[in-house]
Write an enzyme that holds these catalytic residues in place. Sequence first.
Site, PDB file in Angstrom:
ATOM      1  N   SER B 159       3.039 -10.333  -1.458  1.00 42.96           N
ATOM      2  CA  SER B 159       3.149 -10.070  -0.230  1.00 42.96           C
ATOM      3  C   SER B 159       4.111 -11.069   0.558  1.00 42.96           C
ATOM      4  CB  SER B 159       1.845 -10.040   0.464  1.00 42.96           C
ATOM      5  OG  SER B 159       1.961  -9.525   1.906  1.00 42.96           O
ATOM      6  N   ASP B 323       0.813   1.045  -3.446  1.00 41.24           N
ATOM      7  CA  ASP B 323       0.933   0.197  -2.295  1.00 41.24           C
ATOM      8  C   ASP B 323       2.154   0.912  -1.135  1.00 41.24           C
ATOM      9  OD1 ASP B 323       1.998  -1.835  -0.543  1.00 41.24           O
ATOM     10  OD2 ASP B 323       2.378  -3.085  -2.218  1.00 41.24           O
ATOM     11  N   HIS B 356      -1.863  -2.206  -0.971  1.00 41.30           N
ATOM     12  CA  HIS B 356      -1.191  -3.490  -1.098  1.00 41.30           C
ATOM     13  C   HIS B 356      -2.188  -4.612  -1.756  1.00 41.30           C
ATOM     14  CE1 HIS B 356       1.736  -6.462   0.098  1.00 41.30           C
ATOM     15  NE2 HIS B 356       0.858  -7.108   0.899  1.00 41.30           N
TER      16      HIS B 356
END
Lengths: 600, 600
Positions: B159, B323, B356
Amino acid sequence: MDINENNSIGIIQTQSIRVVEQDNPLKLECGKTLAPIDVAYETYGSLNNSGNNAVLICHALSGNAHVAGRNNANDKKPGWWDNMVGPGKKIDTNKYFVICSNILGGCSGTTGPCSINPATGKPYGLDFPIITIADMVRVQKLFLDKLGIKQLLAVIGGSIGGMQVLQWAISYPDFMKAAVPIATTSHLGAQSIAFDAVGRNAILADPNFAEGQYDDEKSPDHGLAIARMIGHITYLSEKGMRNKFGRQLRNGNSYNYDFNSEFAVETYLDHQGQSFVERFDANSYLYITKASDYFDLKNGHSSLNEAFANTQCRFLVVSFTSDWLFTPEQSKIIVNALVANRKNVSFCDINSPYGHDAFLLESETLGSFISAFLNAAFKPEKELKEAAPLEQDDKGIPVIAHAHRVRIDYEVIESLIEPNSSVLDIGCGDGTLLENLIADKNIQGEGIELDEKLVLNCVIRGLPIIQHNIEDGLENYADKSYDYIILSQTLQTIKNTEKVLKELMRVGRKVIVSFPNFAHWRCRMQLLLNGKAPVTKQLPYCWYNSSNIHCLSLKDFDEYCSKLDIRVEKKIPLTKTSVSPVKLAPNLLAEQVVYVTSKD
Amino acid sequence: MDINENNSIGIIQTQSIRVVEQDNPLKLECGKTLAPIDVAYETYGSLNNSGNNAVLICHALSGNAHVAGRNNANDKKPGWWDNMVGPGKKIDTNKYFVICSNILGGCSGTTGPCSINPATGKPYGLDFPIITIADMVRVQKLFLDKLGIKQLLAVIGGSIGGMQVLQWAISYPDFMKAAVPIATTSHLGAQSIAFDAVGRNAILADPNFAEGQYDDEKSPDHGLAIARMIGHITYLSEKGMRNKFGRQLRNGNSYNYDFNSEFAVETYLDHQGQSFVERFDANSYLYITKASDYFDLKNGHSSLNEAFANTQCRFLVVSFTSDWLFTPEQSKIIVNALVANRKNVSFCDINSPYGHDAFLLESETLGSFISAFLNAAFKPEKELKEAAPLEQDDKGIPVIAHAHRVRIDYEVIESLIEPNSSVLDIGCGDGTLLENLIADKNIQGEGIELDEKLVLNCVIRGLPIIQHNIEDGLENYADKSYDYIILSQTLQTIKNTEKVLKELMRVGRKVIVSFPNFAHWRCRMQLLLNGKAPVTKQLPYCWYNSSNIHCLSLKDFDEYCSKLDIRVEKKIPLTKTSVSPVKLAPNLLAEQVVYVTSKD
């Protein structure tokens, strides 16, 4: 009919009518009662003498009764669906009497939390009872009763409006001939509930919310704007946003290095939030989103299938490919439940980049479907059958000829089908065969087709047609629920042959399969003598551009049927020009073949 | 190596170090300066004598330096990546010296907006300068300098941590051997910026925010909780949420008919919001999300491709199929830019339902990739080449044999390739051919493969391998950028043959194609005499279960090459058992064939 994009309803006033009197309150689903209830509405066009041309439009979260035209000459914008509704438009007010009312709990004239509570003389605020989609629909029905409407040709709506459409079909099954739920769902999933809940949290946490008893001077604008911004992100697709805004900055090319809005998408959301605050009420936002969260069509029924059991109207279910709020999959759940009930249902997943907002923006494509569907529902059935097959739709969109279809094979298939039977045509193209079968054999016919344009053609012909990829099976179709399933010139293009054939055998009492014969002498000779993959009139493509991903012969299919315990009831080897079967050495001399098969 | 899931770092203290002194401030990207800067960090394992086993982990938005183990015996939870980092774990602290520091602007020990501003003696609040990902990385570098770290084996992060990894590779190209950006992006798109902006709006609009000068007694908890809730929705996939919560109610089966949280997903978000408020600072949330919105690797370069031009490390880019915050497509943009630069890059899109959050949850699969990649980067190249091919990976995940691969065809292909050339192997399976070519011919070899398990096998072998469907073309591969492209036993399974072949001819100086010969005499005879689609040892599948969707012969391919102006440099017809070419009547007698082709 004068089709003119600039045609508009013109100036129109929103009207109001009391549908529930103070002394006769309405009992709501939550158990509480509500009275009085006023309804704000607009109508366009006029009710015909038979009273059979009324179309009810149900609006979404932030909509209102003002669908088309302008409320006064200075209005900057027309009604929210002006691109769809008007004289000569897709929902043609020269032909239909179009009605829309503001929903219960709204803030545009119909009784809602900002109305005066007769018990206190002040706005209800949070004293307004929790309402449901079913309550909204009951109020709409009371309103139509007041208007003297005895039947609806159709109920149409997108998003939360689509929920109302579904509820209408279940609550008042004999009241409408057609229902068009668009970009909607039979129930909200966890993600949609989550977005709604965060939006409500933002409103409830706003210090100006004051337990719902705010006033115009000091209202929870920050909270409502945040809720609206969250909503707006879910209405657009990621790709749509990327194309529209990307990383564009409002001013110049360099960062401000502060916390002010500077990306174009930020200022867009600021604007959406701000303009929403000016026209919408925070309490209404709470009540309507809660009604949406509570919406679950199967409540009170053992299953969604059972919920649809008593519906009588025909359905056109529409989704949009890029809608991630109420996804195509959610529409398919509705379609599957209707199919499981053997209801008259058509479905199209319109290809669009606009996400959930597509139901407001794709007026051309969506309108073509709605227009054709309304037309078919409005026409007496006899007239529909006599209508000439269309070569192009009413907007001049050309009809794609179904390349795989060969008339010989149609004629033979038609001769095999018993009158008055039920037929599911897989890969039905523009619906020619189904239409002929209905006209000549009075069958109950339904189609499955993948191509959007061909699906539209079937809707124009008034056929129940589901946009679906047969590779995904026929999960919601009951065992032996059709007398015949037709798979014409498609078997050789299917990837998962075994899965699909098993499904067809399960769902159909008889399965009619036609395909080109790969062992025709011309094919054998070409491979034998030329050492090349065969190219013939029946197999017209080269090895590298063929949509035929399987090569099979009569003998291959015979052995396959034997392996899968499929009964071959008839085998009709054909040339490409004559309906007379090939009698001699069929695997050598037939160019194509029609099988009638079945499996216990 | 003792692999024990329960093995943990044990009790570990977060430490702090001053990396920027008061009298020597750091100039930030925004133009302002900052001093002093302290960095909070943890380390696990120990630096080896060569100093070449240090692995830097970069944390995401809400993470901190506490990656593994517990800060004290009473901690309910271990560090945020304890399932990945520890003795014998996937990032093995027996082998590697693992370092993680809290990012600049954070609220867990490193200088951030809640630190004391020396100019005022009060917390910075909004007087803290706006920071960028590049600033964070510069502080990390200063921190490593203080620690005496001269080089990194790898930088790893998911991320926003992945953004730091990418920035590291560009800012300090000669400092690390490997980079692992996970579930990340080279720049935020409009939708992600929009979600961040709404979250910041919620914080800024909270009356307790007080222009950032709030205190513990009265902090903008509502706003921060709303921001976190929005974030959490984007961290989970729609399907994941549906499976986890559905429409489940917290208490019983009936609605409350009020505005309290009642759906399980609502109480989950309430909890996430509340627990976040207790451990995180609202100002830090503003600064870090803003840094994330500003992140665009191509800033300061003419293009993303150019931004990667000077990187020297090998890359393992990882995305997760579900995601939707930082999508697989966004990872592919990174991969494409690296490929365009001919960098050593591997890519895997791991199949996961967790959205995610998968980068925190898929420790087994993700860990296998990271572990294999670190291992390959850590080993001297010589040792890597000598490593025996693995039949299963180190977790016992079985290696799928590549069914389409036939040794004969490998041997012939190997004989055709010049030493020291560059080779791209399309559908490279487990990498056997590439590994042999590297060992025997010293080629520079790269692979493309669709299957996740086979991709992992290539990573284990230390091969650059991109998970990719060749049907999607080779868009970012430059013209004539490889001496050879190999397409072995794959042509007949490709749908869009013409598109793919044209791409191969564009990218490769020579293209080596092998396929089974459909015009072998056994095939011809089966069709001629039996009237059935051929089944032979080389074409072992029946018409209905074949993955071969095209049937072609040597003659077919000759004509096709002629049609597309492809030069046939060599044509080597083969039987299935011998590397000696079939000399007589090859289109009749060859069971398979290897072509060497080229096109100007």
